[in-house]
Design an enzyme around this catalytic site. Structure first.
Site, PDB file in Angstrom:
ATOM      1  N   GLU A   1      -5.980   7.096  -1.310  1.00  3.00           N
ATOM      2  CA  GLU A   1      -5.905   5.921  -0.434  1.00  3.00           C
ATOM      3  C   GLU A   1      -6.564   4.722  -1.106  1.00  3.00           C
ATOM      4  O   GLU A   1      -6.062   3.594  -1.017  1.00  3.00           O
ATOM      5  CB  GLU A   1      -6.581   6.225   0.905  1.00  3.00           C
ATOM      6  CG  GLU A   1      -5.820   7.211   1.782  1.00  3.00           C
ATOM      7  CD  GLU A   1      -4.447   6.699   2.173  1.00  3.00           C
ATOM      8  OE1 GLU A   1      -4.293   5.472   2.384  1.00  3.00           O
ATOM      9  OE2 GLU A   1      -3.517   7.512   2.252  1.00  3.00           O
TER      10      GLU A   1
ATOM     11  N   HIS B   1       1.602   4.315  -3.017  1.00  4.56           N
ATOM     12  CA  HIS B   1       1.641   5.783  -2.962  1.00  4.56           C
ATOM     13  C   HIS B   1       2.847   6.315  -3.734  1.00  4.56           C
ATOM     14  O   HIS B   1       2.743   7.315  -4.460  1.00  4.56           O
ATOM     15  CB  HIS B   1       1.716   6.260  -1.513  1.00  4.56           C
ATOM     16  CG  HIS B   1       0.415   6.187  -0.774  1.00  4.56           C
ATOM     17  ND1 HIS B   1      -0.733   6.786  -1.254  1.00  4.56           N
ATOM     18  CD2 HIS B   1       0.078   5.607   0.407  1.00  4.56           C
ATOM     19  CE1 HIS B   1      -1.723   6.571  -0.390  1.00  4.56           C
ATOM     20  NE2 HIS B   1      -1.257   5.858   0.613  1.00  4.56           N
TER      21      HIS B   1
ATOM     22  N   HIS C   1       0.840  -1.205   0.000  1.00  2.00           N
ATOM     23  CA  HIS C   1       0.000   0.000   0.000  1.00  2.00           C
ATOM     24  C   HIS C   1       0.874   1.254   0.000  1.00  2.00           C
ATOM     25  O   HIS C   1       0.629   2.198  -0.774  1.00  2.00           O
ATOM     26  CB  HIS C   1      -0.906  -0.025   1.230  1.00  2.00           C
ATOM     27  CG  HIS C   1      -1.698   1.232   1.427  1.00  2.00           C
ATOM     28  ND1 HIS C   1      -2.985   1.397   0.946  1.00  2.00           N
ATOM     29  CD2 HIS C   1      -1.387   2.400   2.055  1.00  2.00           C
ATOM     30  CE1 HIS C   1      -3.422   2.605   1.266  1.00  2.00           C
ATOM     31  NE2 HIS C   1      -2.477   3.229   1.942  1.00  2.00           N
ATOM     32  N   GLU C   2       1.890   1.275   0.850  1.00  5.26           N
ATOM     33  CA  GLU C   2       2.751   2.459   0.927  1.00  5.26           C
ATOM     34  C   GLU C   2       3.558   2.643  -0.355  1.00  5.26           C
ATOM     35  O   GLU C   2       3.732   3.778  -0.826  1.00  5.26           O
ATOM     36  CB  GLU C   2       3.696   2.344   2.131  1.00  5.26           C
ATOM     37  CG  GLU C   2       2.988   2.266   3.477  1.00  5.26           C
ATOM     38  CD  GLU C   2       2.052   3.437   3.718  1.00  5.26           C
ATOM     39  OE1 GLU C   2       2.320   4.527   3.199  1.00  5.26           O
ATOM     40  OE2 GLU C   2       1.048   3.260   4.428  1.00  5.26           O
TER      41      GLU C   2
END
Length: 257
Positions: free
Chosen positions: A229, A150, A146-147
C-alpha cells in the site's frame, strides 16, 4: 523509489517461500497424523500442493470476474462515465501500462475503489458511486493512480498467490482440527507404547501447527500487504505529480468510516 520496489519484490518472494513452507508443513503433519508412517507425510504434502494448485487454477481462470460479479460491478464505457474513463486513461499512460484497464462502477454509497488483474493486460479498475460523488477530479485521479500503481507493481498477482496459499493453509488446518475433534486420525493399539507415544507427539505437533500456521500466515500476508500500500501511494505521487490529491481523497474517505 525503484530501490523500494526492488526490495519489496525480494520481501514478497521470501513471503511466498515461507507461506509455501507452512503449506508443505501443514500437509506433511496431517499426512503423518492420519497415515501413521513417515512416507505418508509426503502424501500429505502432495495433497496440500494439489489443493493449492486447484485453488490457484480457479483464480487464474476467472478470479477477476468472480470478484467483480460478487461486488455487483457494472462495466462502463467513455460515454457512460467520461470523466472517470478519461482519468483512468491518463493514469494508464502515466503508468506505462500496455493496455487500457476495464472500468467498472459499483452502485453503493460506500466510498471505495480496487484494482484486479493478474497481469496488466487483464487489469480492471472498479470505483463505487459513493467515491465518485465525494471526490473532485484531482482526488479521484490520486485514487485511480494508487490502484494502477498496484497493477504496475504486480501487487495483484502477488496478492493472488499469497491469498491462495493462505487460503489453502487455512483450509488444511480447519480440516485437520475438525477431523481430530470428531475422532479422526490413525489409532494405535494400546500394546504398542512406543508407537502410541510417538503418535501422541505427532498429534500435539499437528494440532499446534494447525492453530499457529494460519495465524502466522495471516500476519505475514497483512504485513506485506501494508508495504505494498505504501508503494502504491508512492507510485500514485509519481504518476500524478500531485501527492495532495491522494492525501485529500484518503482524508475524505476516512471521515466517512
Amino acid at each position: 523509489m525503484w530501490e523500494a520496489v526492488a526490495a519489496n519484490k525480494r520481501r514478497s518472494a521470501w513471503l511466498i517461500f515461507i507461506l509455501a513452507l507452512l503449506l508443505a508443513g501443514m500437509g506433511g503433519a496431517l499426512g503423518l497424523l492420519f497415515g501413521g508412517a513417515p512416507e505418508t507425510a509426503a502424501y500429505g504434502v502432495f495433497i496440500g500442493l494439489a489443493v493449492w494448485g486447484v485453488m490457484l487454477l480457479i483464480n487464474m481462470m476467472g478470479g477477476e470476474s468472480v470478484l467483480l460479479a460478487s461486488a455487483s460491478a457494472r462495466e462502463v464505457s467513455h460515454e457512460d462515465a467520461p470523466q472517470l474513463y478519461n482519468i483512468v486513461e491518463e493514469m494508464r499512460i502515466s503508468a506505462a501500462l500496455p493496455a487500457m484497464p476495464r472500468v467498472f462502477i459499483i452502485e453503493t454509497p460506500v466510498p471505495n475503489a480496487f484494482a484486479v488483474g493478474l497481469k496488466p493486460e487483464r487489469a480492471c479498475v472498479a470505483v463505487t458511486r459513493g467515491l465518485l460523488e465525494r471526490l473532485n477530479r484531482d482526488e479521484l485521479q490520486g485514487v485511480i493512480a494508487h490502484e494502477l500503481g498496484h497493477i504496475s507493481n504486480r501487487d495483484t498477482l502477488f496478492m493472488t498467490l499469497a491469498g491462495v496459499t493462505l487460503g489453502a493453509i487455512v483450509l488444511l488446518a480447519d480440516f485437520g482440527i475438525r477431523t481430530l475433534l470428531w475422532g479422526g486420525g490413525r489409532r494405535r493399539s494400546s500394546g504398542n507404547r512406543n508407537g502410541g507415544a510417538a503418535m501422541a507427539v505427532v498429534m500435539v505437533v499437528a494440532i499446534v501447527l494447525a492453530i499457529l500456521a494460519p495465524i502466522l500466515a495471516r500476519l505475514l500476508y497483512f504485513a506485506c500487504s501494508r508495504q505494498r500500500e505504501y508503494l502504491a501511494d508512492a507510485s500514485a505521487a509519481q504518476f500524478t505529480r500531485y501527492p495532495a490529491g491522494l492525501a485529500n481523497a484518503l482524508r475524505k474517505i476516512a471521515m466517512q468510516q
